[in-house]
Design a protein around this motif. Structure first.
Motif, PDB file in Angstrom:
ATOM      1  N   PHE A  61       0.809  -1.159  -0.108  1.00 14.41           N
ATOM      2  CA  PHE A  61      -0.125  -0.086  -0.159  1.00 14.41           C
ATOM      3  C   PHE A  61       0.832   1.243  -0.056  1.00 14.41           C
ATOM      4  O   PHE A  61       0.312   2.504  -0.028  1.00 14.41           O
ATOM      5  CB  PHE A  61      -1.080  -0.031   1.181  1.00 14.41           C
ATOM      6  CG  PHE A  61      -1.622  -1.151   1.205  1.00 14.41           C
ATOM      7  CD1 PHE A  61      -3.070  -1.321   0.393  1.00 14.41           C
ATOM      8  CD2 PHE A  61      -1.585  -2.329   2.029  1.00 14.41           C
ATOM      9  CE1 PHE A  61      -3.659  -2.343   0.517  1.00 14.41           C
ATOM     10  CE2 PHE A  61      -2.323  -3.273   2.244  1.00 14.41           C
ATOM     11  CZ  PHE A  61      -3.352  -3.612   1.212  1.00 14.41           C
ATOM     12  N   GLY A  62       2.158   1.169   0.117  1.00 15.87           N
ATOM     13  CA  GLY A  62       2.818   2.277   0.018  1.00 15.87           C
ATOM     14  C   GLY A  62       4.452   2.223   0.164  1.00 15.87           C
ATOM     15  O   GLY A  62       4.847   0.803   0.405  1.00 15.87           O
ATOM     16  N   CYS A  64       6.290   2.591   2.502  1.00 20.93           N
ATOM     17  CA  CYS A  64       6.620   2.145   3.703  1.00 20.93           C
ATOM     18  C   CYS A  64       6.731   0.598   3.965  1.00 20.93           C
ATOM     19  O   CYS A  64       7.263  -0.050   4.961  1.00 20.93           O
ATOM     20  CB  CYS A  64       5.304   2.405   4.905  1.00 20.93           C
ATOM     21  SG  CYS A  64       3.701   1.731   3.936  1.00 20.93           S
ATOM     22  N   GLY A 164      -0.827   9.681   2.626  1.00 20.34           N
ATOM     23  CA  GLY A 164      -2.064   9.475   3.376  1.00 20.34           C
ATOM     24  C   GLY A 164      -1.674   9.443   5.162  1.00 20.34           C
ATOM     25  O   GLY A 164      -2.521   9.506   5.830  1.00 20.34           O
ATOM     26  N   CYS A 165      -0.427   9.420   5.551  1.00 14.60           N
ATOM     27  CA  CYS A 165      -0.098   9.534   6.895  1.00 14.60           C
ATOM     28  C   CYS A 165       0.920  10.593   6.965  1.00 14.60           C
ATOM     29  O   CYS A 165       1.491  10.593   8.062  1.00 14.60           O
ATOM     30  CB  CYS A 165       0.495   8.270   7.149  1.00 14.60           C
ATOM     31  SG  CYS A 165       2.001   7.829   6.154  1.00 14.60           S
ATOM     32  N   GLN A 246       6.178   1.495   8.887  1.00 16.64           N
ATOM     33  CA  GLN A 246       5.143   1.491   9.760  1.00 16.64           C
ATOM     34  C   GLN A 246       5.394   1.311  11.179  1.00 16.64           C
ATOM     35  O   GLN A 246       4.655   1.351  11.929  1.00 16.64           O
ATOM     36  CB  GLN A 246       4.024   0.724   9.278  1.00 16.64           C
ATOM     37  CG  GLN A 246       3.241   1.166   7.720  1.00 16.64           C
ATOM     38  CD  GLN A 246       2.238   0.081   7.487  1.00 16.64           C
ATOM     39  OE1 GLN A 246       1.500  -0.175   8.235  1.00 16.64           O
ATOM     40  NE2 GLN A 246       1.848   0.382   6.197  1.00 16.64           N
ATOM     41  N   CYS A 292      -0.130   1.624   9.869  1.00  8.17           N
ATOM     42  CA  CYS A 292      -0.708   2.563   8.980  1.00  8.17           C
ATOM     43  C   CYS A 292      -2.079   3.314   9.378  1.00  8.17           C
ATOM     44  O   CYS A 292      -3.009   2.594   9.751  1.00  8.17           O
ATOM     45  CB  CYS A 292      -0.973   1.904   7.610  1.00  8.17           C
ATOM     46  SG  CYS A 292      -1.710   3.226   6.477  1.00  8.17           S
ATOM     47  N   PRO A 293      -1.788   4.654   9.779  1.00  6.07           N
ATOM     48  CA  PRO A 293      -2.961   5.216  10.235  1.00  6.07           C
ATOM     49  C   PRO A 293      -4.204   5.406   9.377  1.00  6.07           C
ATOM     50  O   PRO A 293      -5.477   5.491   9.918  1.00  6.07           O
ATOM     51  CB  PRO A 293      -2.578   6.703  10.367  1.00  6.07           C
ATOM     52  CG  PRO A 293      -0.935   6.637  10.110  1.00  6.07           C
ATOM     53  CD  PRO A 293      -0.671   5.519   9.430  1.00  6.07           C
ATOM     54  N   ARG A 294      -4.109   4.857   8.135  1.00  3.00           N
ATOM     55  CA  ARG A 294      -5.439   4.844   7.317  1.00  3.00           C
ATOM     56  C   ARG A 294      -6.230   3.564   7.788  1.00  3.00           C
ATOM     57  O   ARG A 294      -7.343   3.756   7.451  1.00  3.00           O
ATOM     58  CB  ARG A 294      -5.045   4.733   5.856  1.00  3.00           C
ATOM     59  CG  ARG A 294      -4.106   5.719   5.253  1.00  3.00           C
ATOM     60  CD  ARG A 294      -3.975   5.479   3.782  1.00  3.00           C
ATOM     61  NE  ARG A 294      -5.362   5.736   3.127  1.00  3.00           N
ATOM     62  CZ  ARG A 294      -5.564   6.522   2.103  1.00  3.00           C
ATOM     63  NH1 ARG A 294      -4.274   7.235   1.450  1.00  3.00           N
ATOM     64  NH2 ARG A 294      -6.548   6.475   1.595  1.00  3.00           N
ATOM     65  N   ILE A 330       2.596   9.245  10.497  1.00  2.00           N
ATOM     66  CA  ILE A 330       3.779   8.584  10.703  1.00  2.00           C
ATOM     67  C   ILE A 330       4.777   9.476  10.024  1.00  2.00           C
ATOM     68  O   ILE A 330       4.925   9.547   8.812  1.00  2.00           O
ATOM     69  CB  ILE A 330       4.063   7.126   9.961  1.00  2.00           C
ATOM     70  CG1 ILE A 330       2.684   6.262  10.656  1.00  2.00           C
ATOM     71  CG2 ILE A 330       5.193   6.650  10.086  1.00  2.00           C
ATOM     72  CD1 ILE A 330       2.751   4.881  10.300  1.00  2.00           C
TER      73      ILE A 330
HETATM   74  S1  SF4 Z   1       1.915   4.201   6.580  1.00  2.00           S
HETATM   75 FE1  SF4 Z   1       1.376   5.913   4.959  1.00  2.00          FE
HETATM   76  S2  SF4 Z   1       2.791   5.563   3.125  1.00  2.00           S
HETATM   77 FE2  SF4 Z   1       2.301   3.483   4.156  1.00  2.00          FE
HETATM   78  S3  SF4 Z   1       0.380   2.782   3.420  1.00  2.00           S
HETATM   79 FE3  SF4 Z   1      -0.093   4.120   5.329  1.00  2.00          FE
HETATM   80  S4  SF4 Z   1      -0.676   6.082   4.665  1.00  2.00           S
HETATM   81 FE4  SF4 Z   1       0.483   5.060   2.727  1.00  2.00          FE
END
Ligand code: SF4
Length: 337
Positions: A61-62, A64, A164-165, A246, A292-294, A330
């Motif tokens: 997802f990123g 990270c 996103g974070c 993360q 991940c805060p999402r 983060i």
């Molecule tokens: S931690 Fe940040 S960069 Fe990683 S998936 Fe979540 S929002 Fe995206």
């Protein structure tokens, strides 16, 4: 072979593989591009018949969540598609091939500008990786319409970029209104919550803009409900991620102590991929997300028990006022191992 919509920059990848004299390569795609993986692998393989090309099939997802840590002993290069690098020390070379969209940014910005009050003089501008290559075009377009555009460098993000974070690039902007160019509600929500200013989401994929106020109110109501439910909890699982970008080890330990100091049970659950099914075996009343805060915000409806952020835990424990609500971030300051 299906045609590829996204520019995979094969020349750049092939040059890098040859420069490194790399033999074992792993390709890592975000979920939205995974259907191109076989096509990309075959294209590279044709040019480089002696190179072992593999596809990382785990969710991604990123930036990270790099594949380097999983296969580092065997791999000479990870090619990671669609995200910008984070300041994270990697276990093997990683080539980032960012995803840049060709969608028109002027039409949605024009729509956003048409919704501005006459008093507006300064506009804060932020966008995501997908459109960041058009930043100068966006600035020029807005300035040509008589406004002053303000942007900032974030911590771990480039000028005018949000993740996103990570919303550090907009926190200190003194502006009348903010235009977020992108399609994700979540990013615009973060911009809104961190600035408390009017935020217009200018979506290049539909050529229109909208005020994020209504969406923000909806999310805030959901968060309020989750926090209220978590206030009934007697036991908490603190989810700690093993993904390098993360992992918030110190925070997880701090939260465990905090929860116990308040007389509740707390367990740290170390996870790579977080999903509702994986939490089912644990007889805990609520979960605190340090990964991940999402997940706490976007996937909230998927979890039967409340999943809250560290800032929300402070509200649950009476250490923060609801009026001081903010999203979790983060921020990676320096290279971390
Ligand atoms: S931690 Fe940040 S960069 Fe990683 S998936 Fe979540 S929002 Fe995206």
């Amino acid at each position: 072979m299906a045609t590829l919509d996204y520019d995979y920059k094969f020349d750049v990848i092939i040059d890098k593989i040859r420069d490194l004299d790399a033999h074992n390569i792993i390709l890592q795609f975000p979920e939205g591009l995974k259907s191109d993986a076989i096509n990309v692998s075959n294209t590279l393989q044709k040019e480089l018949p002696d190179v072992n090309i593999m596809i990382d099939a785990d969710p991604c997802f990123g930036a990270c969540d790099l594949a380097d840590i999983k296969v580092n002993k065997h791999i000479d290069l990870v090619v990671h598609f669609a995200h910008t690098p984070l300041p994270i020390k990697t276990d093997c070379p990683v080539l980032f091939i960012e995803a840049h969209s060709n969608a028109d940014v002027e039409a949605p910005i024009s729509d956003a500008i048409s919704k501005l009050d006459e008093e507006v003089k300064t506009i804060g501008l932020v966008t995501t990786t997908q459109h960041i290559h058009k930043l100068e075009e966006m600035i020029e377009y807005i300035e040509n319409r008589g406004y002053t555009v303000k942007l900032d460098n974030g911590e771990g993000t480039s000028r005018g970029q949000v993740l996103g974070c990570n919303f550090t690039s907009i926190k200190n902007l003194d502006v009348d209104v903010i235009i977020y160019v992108g399609s994700g509600d979540f990013h615009a929500l973060g911009v809104k919550l961190f600035t408390n200013k009017k935020v217009l989401l200018a979506d290049p994929f539909i050529g229109k803009s909208r005020d994020i106020e209504e969406f923000t109110d909806k999310i805030i109501r959901i968060r309020f409900a989750r926090i209220t439910k978590a206030k009934e909890a007697k036991s908490f699982g603190i989810i700690m991620s093993s993904k390098k970008g993360q992992l918030r080890f110190d925070l997880a330990l701090k939260l465990k102590k905090l929860i116990r100091d308040h007389g509740f049970e707390a367990q740290i659950l170390n996870m790579d991929y977080v999903s509702p099914d994986l939490l089912l075996p644990y007889d805990l009343d609520a979960f605190v997300m340090t990964a991940c805060p999402r997940i706490a915000i976007d996937d909230s409806a998927m979890y039967k028990k409340p999943v809250i952020t560290p800032d929300e835990l402070e509200i649950v424990l009476g250490l923060r006022q609801w009026e001081d609500y903010q999203m979790d971030e983060i921020i990676i300051h320096d290279e971390q191992t």
